[in-house]
Design an enzyme around this catalytic site. Structure first.
Site, PDB file in Angstrom:
ATOM      1  N   ARG A 179       0.758  -1.279   0.000  1.00  0.00           N
ATOM      2  CA  ARG A 179       0.005  -0.102   0.076  1.00  0.00           C
ATOM      3  C   ARG A 179       1.031   1.331   0.129  1.00  0.00           C
ATOM      4  O   ARG A 179       0.428   2.235  -0.790  1.00  0.00           O
ATOM      5  CB  ARG A 179      -1.032   0.076   1.167  1.00  0.00           C
ATOM      6  CG  ARG A 179      -2.119  -0.766   1.113  1.00  0.00           C
ATOM      7  CD  ARG A 179      -3.093  -0.839   2.180  1.00  0.00           C
ATOM      8  NE  ARG A 179      -3.783   0.340   2.229  1.00  0.00           N
ATOM      9  CZ  ARG A 179      -4.587   0.982   3.122  1.00  0.00           C
ATOM     10  NH1 ARG A 179      -4.712   0.147   4.414  1.00  0.00           N
ATOM     11  NH2 ARG A 179      -5.386   1.795   2.941  1.00  0.00           N
ATOM     12  N   CYS A 237      -1.149   5.542   9.385  1.00  0.00           N
ATOM     13  CA  CYS A 237      -1.691   4.469   8.912  1.00  0.00           C
ATOM     14  C   CYS A 237      -2.930   4.861   7.699  1.00  0.00           C
ATOM     15  O   CYS A 237      -2.468   5.688   7.263  1.00  0.00           O
ATOM     16  CB  CYS A 237      -1.890   3.535   9.864  1.00  0.00           C
ATOM     17  SG  CYS A 237      -3.463   4.256  11.077  1.00  0.00           S
TER      18      CYS A 237
END
Length: 282
Positions: A179, A237
């Protein structure tokens, strides 16, 4: 103040007649796939543990533009803390079944709210089971507490601060490496990472049993990324949940770090913000 507590230490604190003062256990069962952990909680939890709903009590979804898990207001967290039965002076132990990745959100928020003694159960619920300690079923409804949230106990970055930090400090992206690189993005509208951020996946801070790696190992890992004591360090995050786990891991390593609560979910929804891809900070 200690960050972790072992399962045997917790069992001793919960034993009848324990001399160490009141200890409250909060069960923060949550995953992306199953955000409502109440069923798992009712099927078996540490005796006396109170269920905490991460999505409704540790976030405020009425806030627009601040990511998928905006911080709750002081007033709403105060309401939740009192429902959990918290009083000033309690020791609070937060637990999940995910290597502390969701429990850390409660740890961080309670510390941010000025609560003094908050611990993560090292190894989480898996370690409690493995040690042979008992579970109970059903739901615990405590007498209301009187604790009050007063924010300011933990450093926080807003979106502008997160974007500027790499110019003079270290911004850690703790999502999975693919990611970070922008190869996949299953949740948020754009792939990639905040320019200048360094990849530090949550999984690299835990052992195979879901326990935090030893402090000296974490310290060495973070030092390779420039996150050392005295540096300006922050973590983000996807939506501010596992970012709190990184703040805890950094604290174990002796590094103070801020949290960017909006994280990639806030950044990627703002078309004016650039996104970097690939394995380098960019």
């Amino acid at each position: 103040m200690p960050i972790l507590i072992t399962v045997d230490e917790l069992a001793s604190r919960l034993a009848p007649g324990a001399p160490d003062g009141r200890t409250v256990v909060l069960d923060v069962r949550w995953t992306l796939a199953q955000p409502d952990g109440s069923g798992a909680y009712r099927n078996g939890h540490i005796p006396g543990a109170v269920y905490v709903d991460l999505d409704t009590e540790l976030a405020d979804h009425d806030v627009v533009g601040a990511g998928r898990h905006p911080l709750p207001s002081e007033a709403s967290l105060t309401t939740a803390m009192r429902r959990w039965g918290l009083h000033d002076g309690d020791t609070v132990v937060v637990v999940d079944d995910l290597g502390n990745q969701s429990a850390a959100r409660a740890w961080w928020l309670l510390r941010h709210a000025g609560f003094g003694d908050v611990r993560l159960l090292d190894g989480a619920l898996g370690a409690w089971r493995a040690a042979g300690h008992p579970l109970e079923t059903g739901e615990v409804v405590p007498e209301p507490g009187d604790a009050t949230a007063r924010y300011g106990g933990m450093p926080v970055l807003d979106i502008d601060g997160a974007g500027a930090l790499p110019d003079h400090g270290v911004l850690l992206d703790v999502r999975a490496a693919e990611r970070y690189r922008g190869e996949v993005e299953p949740i948020d509208p754009r792939a990639g990472h905040i320019p200048g951020a360094r990849s530090a996946p949550t999984a690299t801070t835990l052992d195979a049993d879901g326990r935090f790696l030893p402090a000296e190992v974490l310290r060495a890992q973070y030092a390779e990324l420039g996150a050392v004591p005295g540096a300006d360090v922050a973590a983000y995050c996807g939506s501010g949940v596992t970012g709190a786990h990184a703040v805890a891991a950094l604290a174990i390593a002796g590094v103070d770090a801020a949290l960017f609560p909006g994280s990639w979910s806030q950044w990627s929804n703002d078309a004016s913000r650039p996104a970097a891809t690939g394995g380098e900070p960019g």
